[in-house]
Design a protein around this motif. Sequence first.
Motif, mmCIF file in Angstrom:
data_model
loop_
_atom_site.group_PDB
_atom_site.id
_atom_site.type_symbol
_atom_site.label_atom_id
_atom_site.label_comp_id
_atom_site.label_asym_id
_atom_site.label_seq_id
_atom_site.Cartn_x
_atom_site.Cartn_y
_atom_site.Cartn_z
ATOM 1 N N PRO B 55 0.799 -1.227 0.000
ATOM 2 C CA PRO B 55 0.000 0.000 0.000
ATOM 3 C C PRO B 55 0.835 1.283 0.000
ATOM 4 O O PRO B 55 0.285 2.369 -0.129
ATOM 5 N N ILE B 72 8.143 -2.025 -1.590
ATOM 6 C CA ILE B 72 8.845 -3.193 -2.106
ATOM 7 C C ILE B 72 8.813 -3.033 -3.621
ATOM 8 O O ILE B 72 7.764 -2.787 -4.213
ATOM 9 N N ILE B 86 13.168 -4.310 -0.402
ATOM 10 C CA ILE B 86 12.273 -3.514 0.461
ATOM 11 C C ILE B 86 13.047 -2.352 1.045
ATOM 12 O O ILE B 86 14.146 -2.521 1.570
ATOM 13 N N LEU B 92 5.775 -0.326 6.154
ATOM 14 C CA LEU B 92 4.941 -0.082 7.329
ATOM 15 C C LEU B 92 5.288 -1.000 8.491
ATOM 16 O O LEU B 92 4.883 -0.761 9.620
ATOM 17 N N CYS B 99 0.933 -4.751 8.709
ATOM 18 C CA CYS B 99 0.832 -4.887 7.257
ATOM 19 C C CYS B 99 1.200 -6.299 6.800
ATOM 20 O O CYS B 99 0.383 -7.186 6.842
ATOM 21 N N CYS B 102 2.781 -8.019 1.606
ATOM 22 C CA CYS B 102 3.661 -8.567 0.581
ATOM 23 C C CYS B 102 4.013 -10.018 0.886
ATOM 24 O O CYS B 102 4.122 -10.850 -0.007
HETATM 25 S S1 SF4 Z 1 5.141 -5.147 4.785
HETATM 26 FE FE1 SF4 Z 1 3.543 -4.053 3.751
HETATM 27 S S2 SF4 Z 1 4.449 -2.111 3.436
HETATM 28 FE FE2 SF4 Z 1 6.071 -3.436 3.885
HETATM 29 S S3 SF4 Z 1 6.736 -4.174 1.975
HETATM 30 FE FE3 SF4 Z 1 5.327 -5.628 2.658
HETATM 31 S S4 SF4 Z 1 3.449 -4.989 1.813
HETATM 32 FE FE4 SF4 Z 1 4.779 -3.311 1.654
#
Ligand code: SF4
Lengths: 210, 596
Positions: B55, B72, B86, B92, B99, B102
Amino acid sequence: MSLQSKTSSPGEDVESIPKIGVFVCHCGANIGKVVDCPKVAEAALGLPGVVVSKDIGYACSEPGQQEIKDLIEEYGLERVVVASCSPRLHEPTFRQMLQSAGLNPFLLEMANLREQCSWVHMSEPDAATEKAMDLVKMSVSRARLLWPLVEEVHPLTKRTLVIGGGVAGIQAALDLAENGYEVVLVERKPSIGGTMAQLDKTFPTMDCSI
Amino acid sequence: MTDAGRHPKIKLHTLSEVKEVKGQVGDFTARILKQARYVDESACTACGECAKACPVVRPDEFNLGLSSRKAIYSPFPQAVPSAYVINADECLGHNPSICAKCVDACDKKCINFHMSDEEIYEKVGSIVVATGLSPYDPTEHDEYGYTRFENVLTSLEFERLINAGGPTQGEVLRPTDRKHPKSVGFIQCVGSRSAHKGKEYCSNICCMNTIKSTLMLKEHYPDVDVKVFYIDIRAFGKGFEDLYRRSRRLGVQYIRGLPGSVSETGDRSLSVSVENTMAGKLETHELDMLVLAVGLLPDPGTQRLQEMLGLQLTPDGFYLEAHPKLQPVDAATRGVFFAGCAESPKDIKESVTQASAAAARAIRLMHKGEIAAEPITSMVIEENCKACGKCAEVCPYNAITVDVKKKIPAMVNTAACAGCGTCAAECPFGAIVMNHFTDEQILSQVDALLAENPREKVLAFACNWCSYAGADYAGVSRLQYPPNVRLIRTMCSGRVDEDHIWEGFRKGAPVVLVSGCHIGDCHYIDANHWTEKRVARVWKKMEKLGIRPERLQLEWISAAEGVRFAEVMRSMEKLRQEVTAEEVERTMEILNTKKQ
Ligand code: SF4
Ligand SMILES: Cc1cc2nc3c(=O)[nH]c(=O)nc-3n(C[C@H](O)[C@H](O)[C@H](O)COP(=O)(O)OP(=O)(O)OC[C@H]3O[C@@H](n4cnc5c(N)ncnc54)[C@H](O)[C@@H]3O)c2cc1C
Ligand code: SF4
Ligand code: SF4
């Protein structure tokens, strides 16, 4: 290099002056036309330690080097003074000659009779000859005090670190790798490519960059 | 790029920086800090499912913010390695309640938040520095309005815009209204060739890059009006003039003169005021888009690396090569080589040429698997050493270790010593012997040359790399100068000891010359700084002793300055003639009673 070599160093009591050979090169006419080479050679014979002194047509030539090597052997020379061109030109040549004659290459001393004498005092042959004799005298004094040096050999890691993965770093890495060398390529960003990866067409060919 | 990525002999560390280098040629150890990628490099197939789920939206740095990406992301489509990465600062967080979208999206399960930064040690025998360029930031050129007007772009931003793989798929669109510009202007030398803003040097590539851009514009949009504002166009390389001609033939206008100011008009176009120095009048040009041909600066990390590896920089901040003509890719530090824009601004062809040269130089050094150390090095006579630390202070190569506090005598690391002899000249206790250029050897030459008619002669010390080479060059050019000059060669002017100078005057020399490389050109980094200090010291002492300091001269003469060498010899002779027999006598008396 090693401290033992200091024992043959100058100083307090030099009981035995090493045997020195002096070779005055005509360099064809380059030196010979201005400097009276036979006279310089003769004068050198009177210097302490000098056991043989000769003038030679071309000291660096094959026959010239052979003549010097023969005399090294005949007289058991321990130091060699070559009065010829600049040491910046032929020092490696004559060092190699000493080595092949069984002498340590650092027992050579050169006097610069061409670049720093005959070529720069062309219209003053007497003064040039006098200078040449002085230069030879300086070289002989120095030669007397030379001592052998050995090149220490260290092991080496056949591997290269390339810092930066732009086109320059990539090319260097590939050339090294293709020659069989291991390469460590370090790039700060998440991908290699550098600036070039951001370009589309590039001059002068106007084709694609990647 | 991909070849380098998959070559079995190339170990690639991305997201990595060299933090420390120890050792010397043949045996360096580098400490490398590798940041966590949080994605398994070997497992990721770059399917992009993770990014779809992410997001977080951020500006894409590869496109200089002209587009966006996720937290990412893949740096760019052809990236090597191709794995996603990343940005941990933007992410986040991996606490599932926050979150981790991913992680769920990735079928191959290659996202791993427990990865941490790694410290890696690599042993190598040689180093190629290819840290490249960074484009000049034109913010300080406020008159061009880069920060104020959206339709003013840098040349690199324009590169992204016209790039088929870029944010607009190669369509040139104005940032403000996403319309095709009907007219585009280029301003040259932004950050280059100026004493006031940016740098004084020419950045080498921006003229040709602009010419390239005009051709691409004309190819995509034949009707677009293109104007280039320049000082002069530098198109000196192979095939360059041809491109320049093509650009003019296509109707691109080249207007000589750099704009004085840029302002924005109602529809966010740009009004450019310029003194056209060809036509000799002030002009105003209305343009839909303006591109600043920014100069090239060294990478911002250059200085850190320079200090780490003991390298030198030019006043412009690029790496300094060992010799501009004969060793253009070697650093003065043995075993280190330069390639690409790290050494100076240059184009791709030159960068590649230099990289191949650097590789060949490294191979030449390494192929035997062993390395012969320079035999002309210094050595310490332990009994005489008082552990004062002077030698370690002056050594340009950090080749001497001495523990001043614990009074542990100096030790020379012969593998690192380059043989300048500065330590031997500076040691106050005569505890250092410089092999092949010992005090006795040098003094014997001084004595021999002054044994007869000393008053007639000029004693000159010359360094092997510059002034002695300059004397050779005078010879090669057949420049005539007075025949009473006698040169004594040392490797570096830094080797010339105070005692060598005093010995000259003591033995009746009317004048003495110390000569070496120009400051900044020293073959031994900066050893000649010590020469300068030392000669100044001797001048002071001469004055105190009542000896005219003018009789000792210090001159910097480069290997190419044969003319200057001959001139200096003539002025030394003139100086010599002014010294009377009585003056020499008196000096000899002073020095013989008060042994220096
Ligand atoms: S944890 Fe969430 S914000 Fe972080 S890379 Fe994965 S999807 Fe994106
Ligand atoms: C707008 C623009 C247009 C151009 N157009 C052309 C063209 O059309 N034709 C042409 O021939 N040339 C062109 N050039 C020049 C070309 O980009 C350069 O010649 C080339 O990129 C130089 O390559 P490099 O490897 O030396 O440096 P870079 O491409 O800058 O690569 C250096 C790499 O090293 C990395 N790095 C830096 N410091 C460190 C460190 N301490 N640790 C780890 N990694 C590090 C960087 O991240 C980067 O990836 C252009 C340049 C610009 C700015
Ligand atoms: S290459 Fe051209 S635009 Fe770039 S600094 Fe030199 S003269 Fe200026
Ligand atoms: S000062 Fe010069 S001679 Fe002395 S250790 Fe350092 S490099 Fe070697």
